[in-house]
Motif scaffolding. Structure first.
Motif, short mmCIF file in Angstrom:
data_model
loop_
_atom_site.label_atom_id
_atom_site.label_comp_id
_atom_site.label_asym_id
_atom_site.label_seq_id
_atom_site.Cartn_x
_atom_site.Cartn_y
_atom_site.Cartn_z
N GLY A 11 -33.42 53.66 60.26
CA GLY A 11 -32.11 53.93 59.67
C GLY A 11 -32.16 53.78 58.17
O GLY A 11 -32.38 52.68 57.66
N ALA A 15 -27.52 49.51 55.17
CA ALA A 15 -28.18 48.28 55.62
C ALA A 15 -29.71 48.41 55.50
O ALA A 15 -30.37 47.53 54.95
CB ALA A 15 -27.78 47.98 57.07
N ASP A 37 -33.14 59.62 59.86
CA ASP A 37 -33.05 60.98 60.41
C ASP A 37 -32.27 61.95 59.52
O ASP A 37 -32.18 63.13 59.81
CB ASP A 37 -32.48 60.95 61.85
N GLU A 38 -31.71 61.45 58.42
CA GLU A 38 -31.00 62.34 57.50
C GLU A 38 -31.97 62.78 56.39
O GLU A 38 -32.97 62.10 56.15
CB GLU A 38 -29.80 61.63 56.88
N ARG A 45 -21.90 55.24 51.71
CA ARG A 45 -20.92 56.15 52.32
C ARG A 45 -19.50 56.05 51.75
O ARG A 45 -18.75 57.03 51.83
CB ARG A 45 -20.87 55.91 53.84
N LYS A 50 -13.79 59.55 49.27
CA LYS A 50 -13.02 59.32 48.03
C LYS A 50 -13.57 60.26 46.94
O LYS A 50 -13.35 61.46 47.00
CB LYS A 50 -13.12 57.84 47.65
N VAL A 83 -36.48 58.04 65.16
CA VAL A 83 -37.25 57.22 66.10
C VAL A 83 -36.73 57.50 67.50
O VAL A 83 -35.52 57.46 67.76
CB VAL A 83 -37.11 55.72 65.75
N ARG A 131 -18.96 61.13 58.54
CA ARG A 131 -19.84 59.96 58.59
C ARG A 131 -20.90 60.03 57.50
O ARG A 131 -21.19 59.04 56.86
CB ARG A 131 -20.49 59.86 59.98
N ASP A 278 -23.57 48.18 60.77
CA ASP A 278 -22.52 48.61 61.71
C ASP A 278 -22.95 48.49 63.17
O ASP A 278 -22.12 48.47 64.08
CB ASP A 278 -22.17 50.09 61.46
N SER A 296 -18.62 47.53 57.46
CA SER A 296 -18.33 47.41 56.04
C SER A 296 -19.62 47.22 55.26
O SER A 296 -20.61 46.72 55.79
CB SER A 296 -17.39 46.23 55.76
N VAL A 297 -19.57 47.59 54.01
CA VAL A 297 -20.73 47.46 53.13
C VAL A 297 -21.10 45.98 52.94
O VAL A 297 -22.27 45.62 53.07
CB VAL A 297 -20.45 48.16 51.78
N TRP A 325 -13.00 46.89 51.46
CA TRP A 325 -12.03 47.47 50.52
C TRP A 325 -11.72 48.91 50.91
O TRP A 325 -12.45 49.52 51.68
CB TRP A 325 -12.56 47.43 49.08
P1 FAD Z 1 -25.28 53.77 58.07
O1 FAD Z 1 -25.01 53.69 56.62
O2 FAD Z 1 -24.50 54.69 58.92
O3 FAD Z 1 -26.84 54.13 58.24
C1 FAD Z 1 -27.46 54.31 59.46
C2 FAD Z 1 -28.52 55.39 59.32
O4 FAD Z 1 -29.39 55.36 60.45
C3 FAD Z 1 -27.93 56.79 59.28
O5 FAD Z 1 -28.50 57.51 58.22
C4 FAD Z 1 -28.35 57.38 60.62
O6 FAD Z 1 -28.44 58.77 60.59
C5 FAD Z 1 -29.69 56.70 60.82
N1 FAD Z 1 -30.21 56.69 62.19
C6 FAD Z 1 -29.53 56.47 63.35
N2 FAD Z 1 -30.34 56.55 64.41
C7 FAD Z 1 -31.58 56.82 63.94
C8 FAD Z 1 -32.85 57.02 64.56
N3 FAD Z 1 -33.02 56.91 65.87
N4 FAD Z 1 -33.91 57.30 63.78
C9 FAD Z 1 -33.77 57.38 62.43
N5 FAD Z 1 -32.59 57.20 61.79
C10 FAD Z 1 -31.51 56.92 62.54
N6 FAD Z 1 -17.15 50.24 53.91
C11 FAD Z 1 -16.56 49.46 52.97
O7 FAD Z 1 -16.86 48.25 52.91
N7 FAD Z 1 -15.65 49.99 52.10
C12 FAD Z 1 -15.30 51.31 52.13
O8 FAD Z 1 -14.47 51.75 51.33
C13 FAD Z 1 -15.93 52.15 53.10
N8 FAD Z 1 -15.65 53.47 53.13
C14 FAD Z 1 -16.30 54.26 54.04
C15 FAD Z 1 -16.05 55.63 54.05
C16 FAD Z 1 -16.70 56.47 54.96
C17 FAD Z 1 -16.42 57.93 54.94
C18 FAD Z 1 -17.61 55.91 55.90
C19 FAD Z 1 -18.30 56.78 56.90
C20 FAD Z 1 -17.86 54.55 55.91
C21 FAD Z 1 -17.23 53.71 54.97
N9 FAD Z 1 -17.47 52.34 54.94
C22 FAD Z 1 -16.87 51.55 54.00
C23 FAD Z 1 -18.38 51.72 55.92
C24 FAD Z 1 -19.79 51.58 55.38
O9 FAD Z 1 -20.21 52.76 54.77
C25 FAD Z 1 -20.70 51.20 56.54
O10 FAD Z 1 -20.29 49.93 57.01
C26 FAD Z 1 -22.17 51.17 56.13
O11 FAD Z 1 -22.62 52.45 55.79
C27 FAD Z 1 -23.02 50.61 57.27
O12 FAD Z 1 -24.37 50.72 56.95
P2 FAD Z 1 -25.45 50.92 58.10
O13 FAD Z 1 -26.76 51.00 57.38
O14 FAD Z 1 -25.23 49.95 59.18
O15 FAD Z 1 -25.13 52.34 58.73
#
Ligand code: FAD
Length: 412
Positions: A11, A15, A37-38, A45, A50, A83, A131, A278, A296-297, A325
């Motif tokens: 991912g 995170a 995978d992107e 995000r 915004k 993966v 997303r 997440d 959340s971030v 936020w």
């Molecule tokens: P993600 O950032 O989603 O990253 C996960 C990644 O793993 C993705 O790229 C996914 O494609 C990849 N992946 C999944 N499965 C596989 C696999 N099998 N093999 C390879 N890659 C894979 N939070 C705030 O605190 N404040 C905000 O204002 C806020 N605004 C947001 C607005 C939007 C439009 C969105 C979508 C989210 C927002 N968030 C906000 C939430 C915040 O962006 C998320 O909590 C944060 O991105 C979580 O990070 P993450 O790494 O867990 O997941």
């Protein structure tokens, strides 16, 4: 051994990207490989709903670090590769393309996916969710001058997109199933405030609105409700929450609840595997034994630090208060804490003037603060939650007393 360990991160999101950078910052020397995978380097995000949607931020500005950073820090980023499976006993992952990557420690950071609406017509064109960057690009392209936007779901993403679409001058209707906006994630006073702000900016809001289906030939032309109402639109955004992408973890037999269960080091039921962001179902020590899944971030970055400390052998980082936020129009909302066991709300300041905070108390302790345009209340509330400070509700409601001074006098 730990400093030299081979780490695979699945991912390339907030995170995963933060975990890799933090591991290097903390002195980890072993190989680090991020598989995403992107087609992008790890990115943030929040701007997608915004600034990016309004055209005031470009793709490069979303990246957490540029390509040079990964090269200089010897972090391999494999983009557009997913993966497919985890072999825990052999400690290796297999990619969809067939490559096999061995690991000493594996980090699951696969995030969440936007929930779909299983209603008739959901496959029509111009029904979008938000997303990732590609989703945001599609949405941006669809938001043509003069178009009518129907937003299904009055949560944060729906409201932020509504604000951005209004900034672009588009006609916007929000369709919310519950009796009010932000029903799952914010208090009534805050939801009413945002309802008023959105209405003042020309957004039409329908609550208690139960959707039955989408209508259209090739592209969507209307959102239809069970009561027969038909909301004509050219674009529909579905913002009805997200679900953890935990299939890999479940397939590998890791303990999962609402996401992958982890401990205070972000470690899963397998000591060689961590899960962050997440995706994870995590303890929240400021609320005792509770487990939560947060989107959340700050949650993603906190857990990245937890796992990095565990891997390199640093002491566990200090306990944090969860926070979040949201930006809509000129309003900056900041929320700290979760409203567990709250039995009372104190509103401080003036919702009419757009500067106020809702403190949620359990007894005399603050468990959550929701602050709109009032950063000092947010900071004070966050400290109260962390330190379990007993506060005086009367002083808290009195704006002539600084929020940080609304502490309950200790009896001699
Ligand atoms: P993600 O950032 O989603 O990253 C996960 C990644 O793993 C993705 O790229 C996914 O494609 C990849 N992946 C999944 N499965 C596989 C696999 N099998 N093999 C390879 N890659 C894979 N939070 C705030 O605190 N404040 C905000 O204002 C806020 N605004 C947001 C607005 C939007 C439009 C969105 C979508 C989210 C927002 N968030 C906000 C939430 C915040 O962006 C998320 O909590 C944060 O991105 C979580 O990070 P993450 O790494 O867990 O997941």
């Amino acid at each position: 051994m730990s400093l030299e360990s081979k780490i695979v991160i699945i991912g390339a999101g907030h995170a995963g990207g933060t975990a890799a950078a933090t591991l290097r910052e903390y002195g980890h020397r072993g190989a680090i490989c991020i598989v995403g995978d992107e087609p992008y380097l790890p990115y943030q995000r929040p701007p997608l709903s915004k600034a990016f949607l309004k055209g005031s931020a470009d793709t490069a500005s979303l990246f957490l670090k540029n390509a040079a950073f990964y090269a200089e820090n010897d972090i391999e980023v494999r983009t557009e590769q997913s993966v497919a499976s985890i072999d825990r006993s052999a400690r290796r992952v297999t990619l969809a393309g067939g490559d096999v990557l061995p690991y000493d420690f594996l980090v699951l950071a696969t995030g969440a996916r936007a929930r779909q609406l299983p209603v008739p017509g959901a496959n029509l064109g111009n029904i979008l969710s938000l997303r990732g960057i590609d989703d945001a690009e599609r949405l941006k392209k669809a938001l043509q001058p003069g178009c009518r936007v129907a937003i299904v779901g009055g949560g944060y993403i729906g409201l932020e997109v509504a604000a951005s679409a209004r900034a672009l001058g588009l006609e916007v209707t929000i369709i919310e199933r519950e009796a009010r906006l932000l029903a799952r994630v914010a208090s009534e006073p805050l939801a009413r405030f945002f309802e008023r702000i959105h209405q003042q900016h020309g957004v039409r809001i329908l609550c208690n609105a139960h959707m039955s289906h989408f209508e259209g030939d090739r592209d969507v032309s209307a959102v239809c409700l069970e009561d027969g109402q038909r909301i004509a639109c050219d674009v529909a955004l579905v913002g009805v929450g997200a679900q953890p992408r935990d299939e890999l973890a479940r397939g590998a037999g890791l303990h999962c609840e609402n996401g992958v269960a982890v401990d205070l080091d972000a470690r899963t039921s397998d000591p060689a595997i961590f899960a962050i962001g997440d995706l994870s179902w995590r303890p929240m020590p400021v609320y005792g034994e509770r487990m939560v899944r947060l989107e959340s971030v700050p949650n993603a970055t906190e857990q990245a630090r937890q796992l990095a400390c565990a891997v390199v052998g640093k002491p566990r980082p200090a306990v944090e208060v969860p926070w979040f936020w949201s930006d809509q129009y000129e309003v900056k909302l900041q929320i700290a804490g979760l409203p567990f066991d709250a039995d009372r709300q104190v509103v401080r300041g003036s919702p009419e003037q757009g500067r106020f905070a809702v403190f949620h108390l359990h007894g005399n302790r603050v468990v959550t603060v929701e602050a709109a345009g009032s950063p000092l209340d947010f900071i004070a509330g966050k400290q109260f939650i962390l330190n379990r400070t007993e506060v005086s509700p009367e002083k808290l409601a009195d704006v002539s007393v600084k929020a940080k001074d609304a502490v309950l006098a200790v009896r001699a």
